[in-house]
Design an enzyme around this catalytic site. Structure first.
Site, mmCIF file in Angstrom:
data_model
loop_
_atom_site.group_PDB
_atom_site.id
_atom_site.type_symbol
_atom_site.label_atom_id
_atom_site.label_comp_id
_atom_site.label_asym_id
_atom_site.label_seq_id
_atom_site.Cartn_x
_atom_site.Cartn_y
_atom_site.Cartn_z
ATOM 1 N N SER A 149 -12.014 56.889 -29.991
ATOM 2 C CA SER A 149 -12.675 55.627 -30.348
ATOM 3 C C SER A 149 -13.588 55.917 -31.524
ATOM 4 C CB SER A 149 -13.509 55.160 -29.146
ATOM 5 O OG SER A 149 -14.449 54.180 -29.511
ATOM 6 N N TYR A 162 -19.394 56.649 -21.821
ATOM 7 C CA TYR A 162 -18.231 56.436 -22.701
ATOM 8 C C TYR A 162 -18.352 57.309 -23.958
ATOM 9 C CZ TYR A 162 -14.681 53.605 -25.171
ATOM 10 O OH TYR A 162 -13.566 53.166 -25.843
HETATM 11 N N1 LIG Z 1 -10.553 48.032 -26.562
HETATM 12 C C1 LIG Z 1 -11.259 48.654 -27.499
HETATM 13 O O1 LIG Z 1 -11.995 48.040 -28.266
HETATM 14 C C2 LIG Z 1 -11.136 50.145 -27.665
HETATM 15 C C3 LIG Z 1 -11.702 50.709 -28.800
HETATM 16 C C4 LIG Z 1 -11.616 52.075 -28.989
HETATM 17 C C5 LIG Z 1 -10.986 52.857 -28.046
HETATM 18 N N2 LIG Z 1 -10.449 52.284 -26.944
HETATM 19 C C6 LIG Z 1 -9.819 53.166 -25.973
HETATM 20 O O2 LIG Z 1 -8.466 52.829 -25.811
HETATM 21 C C7 LIG Z 1 -8.068 53.112 -24.481
HETATM 22 C C8 LIG Z 1 -7.445 51.874 -23.862
HETATM 23 O O3 LIG Z 1 -8.400 50.841 -23.848
HETATM 24 P P1 LIG Z 1 -8.018 49.308 -23.629
HETATM 25 O O4 LIG Z 1 -8.968 48.536 -24.439
HETATM 26 O O5 LIG Z 1 -6.577 49.108 -23.791
HETATM 27 O O6 LIG Z 1 -8.471 49.145 -22.107
HETATM 28 P P2 LIG Z 1 -7.839 48.263 -20.933
HETATM 29 O O7 LIG Z 1 -8.943 48.099 -19.936
HETATM 30 O O8 LIG Z 1 -7.168 47.067 -21.466
HETATM 31 O O9 LIG Z 1 -6.745 49.258 -20.349
HETATM 32 C C9 LIG Z 1 -7.129 50.488 -19.775
HETATM 33 C C10 LIG Z 1 -6.087 50.852 -18.739
HETATM 34 O O10 LIG Z 1 -6.503 52.071 -18.119
HETATM 35 C C11 LIG Z 1 -6.221 51.955 -16.740
HETATM 36 N N3 LIG Z 1 -7.078 52.818 -15.953
HETATM 37 C C12 LIG Z 1 -8.432 52.819 -15.874
HETATM 38 N N4 LIG Z 1 -8.833 53.705 -14.968
HETATM 39 C C13 LIG Z 1 -7.725 54.296 -14.458
HETATM 40 C C14 LIG Z 1 -7.502 55.289 -13.473
HETATM 41 N N5 LIG Z 1 -8.502 55.842 -12.786
HETATM 42 N N6 LIG Z 1 -6.236 55.672 -13.218
HETATM 43 C C15 LIG Z 1 -5.186 55.087 -13.872
HETATM 44 N N7 LIG Z 1 -5.344 54.128 -14.795
HETATM 45 C C16 LIG Z 1 -6.608 53.736 -15.088
HETATM 46 C C17 LIG Z 1 -6.491 50.494 -16.422
HETATM 47 O O11 LIG Z 1 -5.870 50.076 -15.215
HETATM 48 C C18 LIG Z 1 -5.945 49.783 -17.648
HETATM 49 O O12 LIG Z 1 -4.592 49.404 -17.511
HETATM 50 C C19 LIG Z 1 -9.305 53.598 -23.736
HETATM 51 O O13 LIG Z 1 -9.345 55.018 -23.731
HETATM 52 C C20 LIG Z 1 -10.430 53.063 -24.579
HETATM 53 O O14 LIG Z 1 -11.593 53.829 -24.470
HETATM 54 C C21 LIG Z 1 -10.511 50.937 -26.735
#
Ligand SMILES: NC(=O)c1ccc[n+]([C@@H]2O[C@H](COP(=O)([O-])OP(=O)(O)OC[C@H]3O[C@@H](n4cnc5c(N)ncnc54)[C@H](O)[C@@H]3O)[C@@H](O)[C@H]2O)c1
Length: 267
Positions: A149, A162
Site C-alpha cells: 500500500s 495496518y
Molecule cells: N482498498 C484500498 O484502498 C487499498 C489500498 C492499498 C492497499 N490495499 C490492500 O489491498 C489488499 C486488498 O484490499 P481490498 O481493498 O481489496 O480489501 P477487501 O476488504 O475488499 O478484501 C480483502 C479480502 O481479504 C479477505 N480476508 C480478510 N481477512 C482474512 C482472513 N483472516 N483469512 C482469509 N481471508 C481474509 C476478506 O474476506 C476479503 O475478501 C489488502 O492487503 C489491502 O491492505 C487496499
C-alpha cells in the site's frame, strides 16, 4: 554491440500469457483480490482463490467461468498459519493480498486487533512464501507479488497496525527478492493509494470519527488529501500491475515497490 547477458528481444506490447501456471491469490473473494484472480485467470492461469468468505468465492467462481484459465475456490482463514503454508505448496505465482483495516488512535487500539492484523497481513504472507518457495526453487521460476500500500511507504495517523504490517511486508518482500534471485524467483510489492473496494467503504465512518469531521468530507479531506490525482484507483488497474509483474518483460524487476498512488509519495 549487444551485451552478452541481454535477454532475447521481446514484443513492445505487453500481453500476459500465464497458460499452465498455477497461481494462489489470497483475499480473492472481494475487492483487489477478486480483480487479480479474474485478470490472472483471463491470462490462462489456474487460480487457487483463497478467502474466508465462502459466498464471495462462489461469486468469483461464477465470474471466472468462461475465462481461458480456471478458478478454484479455497475457503480458508489465514489466521490458521499452518493451513496457509500448506495451501501455497506447488504454486508458480503467489499473490499475497488479503487484508483488513481498523482506524483508531494508538491508545484506543485493541491489542487483539493489532495482533490479528499483523497475523493476516504479515505472518501469513511469510508462511505462504515459505510454503511456495520449494516448488518455485525446484523449477527455477516463481513470482511473488505482495499487495502492500502507500501505507507500506508512508504512515497515516490512526492506522498503527495496518502501517506496521505493510512496512513489515515491504521488508519481507525485499528479503524474498534477495533469497529468490539465484532461483529465478522475483518478489515485489504493489502499492496502491485508495482503491474503490469494500475495505475503503467500511473505514469512512471510523475515519470521520477519528478525524472529527462529517463522513461526506472524508474522501476529499482525508483519503485524497495527499494524492495529486484526485480519484480512487479501480481494482482492475491494480490487477493490471500485478499481471505485468508476472510477464517476461518484468523479469528484471525484483525487490521493488510499484506505487499506484496518484502521486502521493511524490511529496
Ligand atoms: N482498498 C484500498 O484502498 C487499498 C489500498 C492499498 C492497499 N490495499 C490492500 O489491498 C489488499 C486488498 O484490499 P481490498 O481493498 O481489496 O480489501 P477487501 O476488504 O475488499 O478484501 C480483502 C479480502 O481479504 C479477505 N480476508 C480478510 N481477512 C482474512 C482472513 N483472516 N483469512 C482469509 N481471508 C481474509 C476478506 O474476506 C476479503 O475478501 C489488502 O492487503 C489491502 O491492505 C487496499
Amino acid at each position: 554491440m549487444t551485451p552478452p547477458l541481454a535477454p532475447a528481444a521481446l514484443p513492445h506490447s505487453v500481453t500476459v500469457d500465464l497458460g499452465g501456471r498455477t497461481v494462489l491469490v489470497t483475499g480473492a473473494a472481494g475487492g483487489i483480490g477478486r480483480a487479480c484472480a479474474v485478470r490472472l485467470a483471463a491470462a490462462g492461469a489456474k487460480v487457487r482463490a483463497v478467502d474466508r468468505d465462502a459466498e464471495g468465492l462462489e461469486e468469483l467462481a461464477a465470474q471466472g467461468a468462461g475465462l481461458d484459465g480456471t478458478v478454484e475456490p479455497v475457503v480458508l482463514d489465514l489466521t490458521d498459519l499452518d493451513a496457509a503454508e500448506q495451501a501455497a505448496a506447488g504454486t508458480d505465482i503467489l499473490v499475497n493480498n488479503a487484508g483488513l483495516q481498523l482506524v483508531r488512535p494508538i491508545e484506543e487500539f485493541p491489542p487483539e486487533a493489532f495482533h490479528t492484523v499483523l497475523t493476516v497481513m504479515l505472518e501469513a504472507p511469510f508462511r505462504l512464501i515459505r510454503g511456495a518457495l520449494p516448488h518455485m526453487y525446484g523449477q527455477g521460476w516463481g513470482r511473488i507479488v505482495n499487495l502492500s500500500s502507500v501505507h507500506g511507504l508512508r504512515a497515516s495517523a490512526f492506522k498503527s497496525a495496518y502501517v506496521s504490517a505493510k512496512h513489515g511486508l515491504e521488508g519481507l518482500s525485499k528479503t524474498a527478492a534477495l533469497e529468490g534471485a539465484p532461483h529465478g524467483v522475483t518478489s515485489n510489492c504493489v502499492n496502491p493509494g485508495y482503491v474503490r473496494t469494500p475495505l475503503v467503504q467500511r473505514q469512512i465512518a471510523d475515519q470521520a470519527a477519528a478525524h472529527g469531521i462529517p463522513e461526506e468530507q472524508v474522501l476529499t479531506e482525508v483519503l485524497l488529501k495527499d494524492a495529486a490525482l484526485k480519484r480512487l484507483v479501480e481494482p482492475h488497474e491494480v490487477a493490471e500491475a500485478v499481471a505485468y509483474l508476472c510477464t517476461p518483460q518484468a523479469s528484471f524487476i525484483t525487490g521493488t515497490s510499484l506505487a499506484l498512488d496518484g502521486g502521493w509519495t511524490a511529496h
